[in-house]
Enzyme design. Sequence first.
Site, PDB file in Angstrom:
ATOM      1  N   ASN A   1      96.109 -85.432 -37.127  1.00  0.00           N
ATOM      2  CA  ASN A   1      96.126 -86.583 -36.231  1.00  0.00           C
ATOM      3  C   ASN A   1      94.862 -86.506 -35.377  1.00  0.00           C
ATOM      4  O   ASN A   1      94.779 -85.673 -34.477  1.00  0.00           O
ATOM      5  CB  ASN A   1      97.395 -86.528 -35.357  1.00  0.00           C
ATOM      6  N   TRP A   2      93.918 -87.361 -35.689  1.00  0.00           N
ATOM      7  CA  TRP A   2      92.617 -87.277 -34.991  1.00  0.00           C
ATOM      8  C   TRP A   2      92.663 -87.899 -33.604  1.00  0.00           C
ATOM      9  O   TRP A   2      91.689 -87.848 -32.862  1.00  0.00           O
ATOM     10  CB  TRP A   2      91.524 -87.955 -35.827  1.00  0.00           C
ATOM     11  N   LYS A   3      93.760 -88.547 -33.256  1.00  0.00           N
ATOM     12  CA  LYS A   3      93.875 -89.209 -31.942  1.00  0.00           C
ATOM     13  C   LYS A   3      92.637 -90.086 -31.706  1.00  0.00           C
ATOM     14  O   LYS A   3      92.141 -90.672 -32.664  1.00  0.00           O
ATOM     15  CB  LYS A   3      94.090 -88.156 -30.847  1.00  0.00           C
TER      16      LYS A   3
ATOM     17  N   HIS B   1     104.492 -91.110 -31.577  1.00  0.00           N
ATOM     18  CA  HIS B   1     103.893 -89.867 -31.063  1.00  0.00           C
ATOM     19  C   HIS B   1     104.195 -89.767 -29.563  1.00  0.00           C
ATOM     20  O   HIS B   1     104.259 -90.790 -28.868  1.00  0.00           O
ATOM     21  CB  HIS B   1     102.377 -89.898 -31.302  1.00  0.00           C
TER      22      HIS B   1
ATOM     23  N   GLU C   1     102.423 -89.095 -27.128  1.00  0.00           N
ATOM     24  CA  GLU C   1     101.431 -89.754 -26.270  1.00  0.00           C
ATOM     25  C   GLU C   1     101.691 -91.258 -26.198  1.00  0.00           C
ATOM     26  O   GLU C   1     101.429 -91.887 -25.169  1.00  0.00           O
ATOM     27  CB  GLU C   1     100.019 -89.452 -26.788  1.00  0.00           C
TER      28      GLU C   1
ATOM     29  N   GLU D   1     107.392 -82.246 -32.386  1.00  0.00           N
ATOM     30  CA  GLU D   1     106.258 -81.831 -31.565  1.00  0.00           C
ATOM     31  C   GLU D   1     106.731 -81.644 -30.123  1.00  0.00           C
ATOM     32  O   GLU D   1     106.823 -82.626 -29.373  1.00  0.00           O
ATOM     33  CB  GLU D   1     105.160 -82.897 -31.592  1.00  0.00           C
TER      34      GLU D   1
ATOM     35  N   GLY E   1      98.253 -79.672 -27.394  1.00  0.00           N
ATOM     36  CA  GLY E   1      96.939 -79.550 -26.753  1.00  0.00           C
ATOM     37  C   GLY E   1      96.880 -78.509 -25.653  1.00  0.00           C
ATOM     38  O   GLY E   1      95.920 -78.471 -24.888  1.00  0.00           O
TER      39      GLY E   1
ATOM     40  N   SER F   1      99.643 -77.298 -31.045  1.00  0.00           N
ATOM     41  CA  SER F   1      98.782 -76.112 -31.083  1.00  0.00           C
ATOM     42  C   SER F   1      98.894 -75.303 -32.380  1.00  0.00           C
ATOM     43  O   SER F   1      98.877 -74.071 -32.346  1.00  0.00           O
ATOM     44  CB  SER F   1      99.038 -75.230 -29.846  1.00  0.00           C
TER      45      SER F   1
ATOM     46  N   GLY G   1      96.541 -81.668 -34.204  1.00  0.00           N
ATOM     47  CA  GLY G   1      95.531 -82.389 -33.449  1.00  0.00           C
ATOM     48  C   GLY G   1      94.207 -81.639 -33.477  1.00  0.00           C
ATOM     49  O   GLY G   1      93.439 -81.723 -34.446  1.00  0.00           O
ATOM     50  N   GLY G   2      93.949 -80.842 -32.450  1.00  0.00           N
ATOM     51  CA  GLY G   2      92.652 -80.180 -32.255  1.00  0.00           C
ATOM     52  C   GLY G   2      92.105 -79.462 -33.485  1.00  0.00           C
ATOM     53  O   GLY G   2      90.942 -79.671 -33.862  1.00  0.00           O
TER      54      GLY G   2
HETATM   55  P1  13P Z   1      97.347 -80.204 -30.960  1.00  0.00           P
HETATM   56  O1  13P Z   1      97.362 -79.617 -32.357  1.00  0.00           O
HETATM   57  O2  13P Z   1      95.961 -80.461 -30.458  1.00  0.00           O
HETATM   58  O3  13P Z   1      98.200 -79.414 -30.025  1.00  0.00           O
HETATM   59  O4  13P Z   1      98.011 -81.671 -31.080  1.00  0.00           O
HETATM   60  C1  13P Z   1      99.238 -81.797 -31.697  1.00  0.00           C
HETATM   61  C2  13P Z   1      99.542 -83.238 -31.894  1.00  0.00           C
HETATM   62  O5  13P Z   1      99.820 -83.945 -30.953  1.00  0.00           O
HETATM   63  C3  13P Z   1      99.487 -83.774 -33.265  1.00  0.00           C
HETATM   64  O6  13P Z   1     100.046 -85.032 -33.344  1.00  0.00           O
END
Ligand code: 13P
Length: 251
Positions: free
Chosen positions: A9-11, A95, A97, A167, A173, A213, A234-235
């Site tokens: 997920n590149w956000k 998600h 967020e 999640e 993050g 993470s 994500g990251g």
């Molecule tokens: P991180 O891997 O950066 O913690 O993000 C997780 C995420 O929200 C994937 O959708």
Amino acid sequence: MRKPIMAGNWKMHKTIAESVDFVSKVKSNVSDVKDCEIVVCPVFTALKSVADAAKGTNVCIGAQNMHWEEKGAFTGEISPKMLLDAGCKYVIIGHSERRQYFGETNETVNKKMLSAFKHGLVPIVCIGETLAEREKNITFDVVGKQVKEGLAGLTGNQSSEVVIAYEPVWAIGTGKTASPAQAQEVHEFVRKTFTEMYGKDAAAKVRILYGGSVKPDNVSELMKQPDIDGGLVGGAALEVDSYTKLIKFQR
Ligand code: 13P
């Protein structure tokens, strides 16, 4: 056997050129991978270019959100038909967020999930508790309600094709991964809840991803858990090397 998914997920990251460059590198790194589904989820503006760059490879494309309607007066929104048109196979729904900053609820998640299926997309439905909810010992209540309400109304094959992503919000993050045991405990609970809703066969097939993470150095331990079927990352999915390592995690 459930085939694992490693979804990135590149956000709100990467321009079109950066996205295409990334996928061009990853696709040659992972062309030999057959035992893991690879899904990248770029921003809307890069979807078509990334889908074109990944055509004919084992890299699939997902979007990060959508509206449930097919078209209409919904300024700023994007429809499932448009995502399909851009080359998407998957779409992330609900998600944390989006729940936290954009008012997404179990009800809108449910509408979007059903609409995704109706239009031929596979939804990746996100669930997870906040730190305050975990500390109040209501994780199972929150997650159970998200599953019962958000994932209601699936028919036929949909209940085995839907993808769920657990999640925990406190792990996103923050560098604080849920321990493999903590994650497994919730994944097992989600599969149990899903069994009550859709029966044993569907629950045995449904893939439940872990997100929060996930990194190359913790992915193998997480993936050893019996109810963890992949990652929503994500990251660590923003860098070619670490994403490649995640896809090729040690079995
Ligand atoms: P991180 O891997 O950066 O913690 O993000 C997780 C995420 O929200 C994937 O959708």
